[in-house]
Design an enzyme around this catalytic site. Structure first.
Site, PDB file in Angstrom:
ATOM      1  CE1 TYR A 280      -3.807   2.393   1.125  1.00 16.77           C
ATOM      2  CE2 TYR A 280      -1.959   3.531   2.140  1.00 16.77           C
ATOM      3  CZ  TYR A 280      -3.271   3.523   1.702  1.00 16.77           C
ATOM      4  OH  TYR A 280      -4.028   4.657   1.827  1.00 16.77           O
TER       5      TYR A 280
ATOM      6  CD  GLU B 239      -6.228   4.576  -0.781  1.00 14.53           C
ATOM      7  OE1 GLU B 239      -7.262   4.424  -1.457  1.00 14.53           O
ATOM      8  OE2 GLU B 239      -6.225   4.606   0.461  1.00 14.53           O
TER       9      GLU B 239
END
Ligand code: GDP
Ligand code: MN
Length: 403
Positions: free
Chosen positions: A119, A207
């Site tokens: 991530y 993101e």
């Protein structure tokens, strides 16, 4: 403003951030043709991905019962069939709410042979007034879930805006992910590219979930497999090419109508429509509605110097919301003259036809006497109030007693 995954990948590519080869399609035949081209270029496996402004597509479910907004396949006819199954259908994920989102486009990409998922995000941390690069060795799942289950696996790297994001910071982060050698160099440059994309496009969020290590014919590489981006609306004038990426199909129709009249409108879940001038007063209005036991149906700021047309448009927008059972117009006349507002309210009420919900108006400041006189003489069933609290109580009571 938010954009789609395929658009975020296009922007990231401009800053040298790699993602799998692919193209977007609006029809099944188009998806098939893209798949043909990818296969001709040597790709063995493909992925078809529903493009909506919400995550959780992989584990989502279509309203017609079929499963998954992210599907793997290996032939062009399968890709076309997946596209046919998704296009025009409504996908429900844990981020869309029960109403779901209609899929109007799919991304057809080369499917990556994923060996690890991470991530990576860039956000603005308002508490320290700095950009922060956030990283986790657990990718693929929601960041909220990672934060809950593996808080120790989340690394935050604040960036000094004067110095900029330093190369050593990118290397430190890449090393935290376990990269060494050539992979450390390429992953660091990917992280630098992601930060530059955030910084130079005035994004509020980039993101990447997941950022993947993939197996390729000539070894390993790191690639962006999913990307989400949001932008600061107040900076969009500097980026006309990003503004072009706006997809009105993803926005609420009332919010679009409001933006056409330069009104800031945010739909909420309650039943008391609020029409206010100035964002601070609008917040205070919502607070006081709640403190006397009501629920605001919206935030609506007509601005400090709204004209009659904007007030009319604002009232019409509030009345189009089926949840609204009462309206409170709360105006402080500074630059704005209360009589102009009052005239706008009266004109709009006449134009729209008989008001079916109670309307409370509180005017204070510049020309408020004249404004109140216009309201009284209009003969419309308008309840006027002097103070904020009185107005709030009146509208909440009117709604409760009429139900
Ligand atoms: P999201 O569910 O909306 O976040 O969509 P993603 O693009 O993140 O896809 C969800 C999951 O599907 C990813 O975390 C991956 O595990 C998997 N996935 C997506 N693309 C590929 C791919 O190209 N290859 C493989 N093997 N898995 C993929
Ligand atoms: Mn994802």
């Amino acid at each position: 403003m938010n954009i789609h995954e395929y658009q975020a990948k296009q922007l990231l590519a401009r800053y040298g951030v790699p993602s799998p080869p692919g193209e977007v399609a609006a029809a099944p035949e188009e998806a098939g043709a893209i798949a043909d081209r990818l296969i001709a270029a040597g790709e063995k496996r493909l992925v078809v991905k529903a493009q909506i402004h919400a995550g959780g597509r992989g584990r989502g479910r279509f309203k017609n019962g079929s499963q998954g907004g992210v599907r793997l396949c290996s032939t062009a006819s399968e890709a076309a069939a997946h596209a046919r199954a998704m296009l025009g259908e409504v996908l429900v994920t844990r981020q869309t709410g029960p109403e779901g989102r209609r899929v109007n486009r799919v991304l057809v990409e080369s499917a990556s042979d994923i060996t690890r998922e991470f991530y990576l995000a860039v956000i603005l941390d308002r508490a320290i007034a700095r950009p922060v690069v956030v990283l986790s060795t657990e990718g693929g799942m929601d960041v909220e879930e990672i934060a809950e289950k593996h808080p120790e696996k989340i690394v935050r790297e604040p960036v000094d805006p004067a110095a900029g994001f330093m190369p050593y910071q990118a290397r430190k982060l890449a090393a935290r992910l376990g990269f060494t050698g050539d992979m450390l160099v390429s992953a660091s440059s990917l992280i630098v590219g992601v930060f530059r994309t955030w910084w130079e496009t005035d994004a509020t969020l980039v993101e990447i979930n997941p950022l993947c290590v993939v197996q390729q014919a000539d070894g390993h590489a790191s690639l962006v497999v999913d990307a989400k981006m949001s932008f600061d609306d107040n900076a969009l004038f500097r980026h006309p090419e990003i503004r072009e990426m706006r997809d009105l199909g993803e926005e609420s129709p009332l919010e679009i109508e409001a933006s056409e009249h330069n009104l800031s409108y945010i739909k909420l879940a309650g039943n008391i429509g609020c029409l206010v001038n100035g964002a601070g007063l609008a917040m205070a209005t919502m607070d006081i509605v709640q403190s006397v036991g009501g629920e605001p149906a919206n935030f609506l700021d007509v601005g400090g110097s709204a004209n009659k047309e904007q007030v009319k448009a604002a009232l019409k927008i509030i009345l189009k919301d089926p949840g609204v059972q009462g309206i409170w117009i709360n105006i402080f006349g500074g630059i704005m003259q209360c009589d102009i507002i009052a005239q706008g309210v009266v004109d709009a009420a006449r134009e729209i036809g008989p008001l079916e919900v109670p309307l409370v108006v509180r005017l204070a400041g510049n020309n408020s006497d004249l404004g109140n006189q216009i309201l009284r003489e209009s003969g419309l069933p308008i309840l006027s109030a002097d103070g904020m609290e009185e107005a709030a109580r009146k509208v909440v009571e009117a709604v409760t007693c009429c139900r």
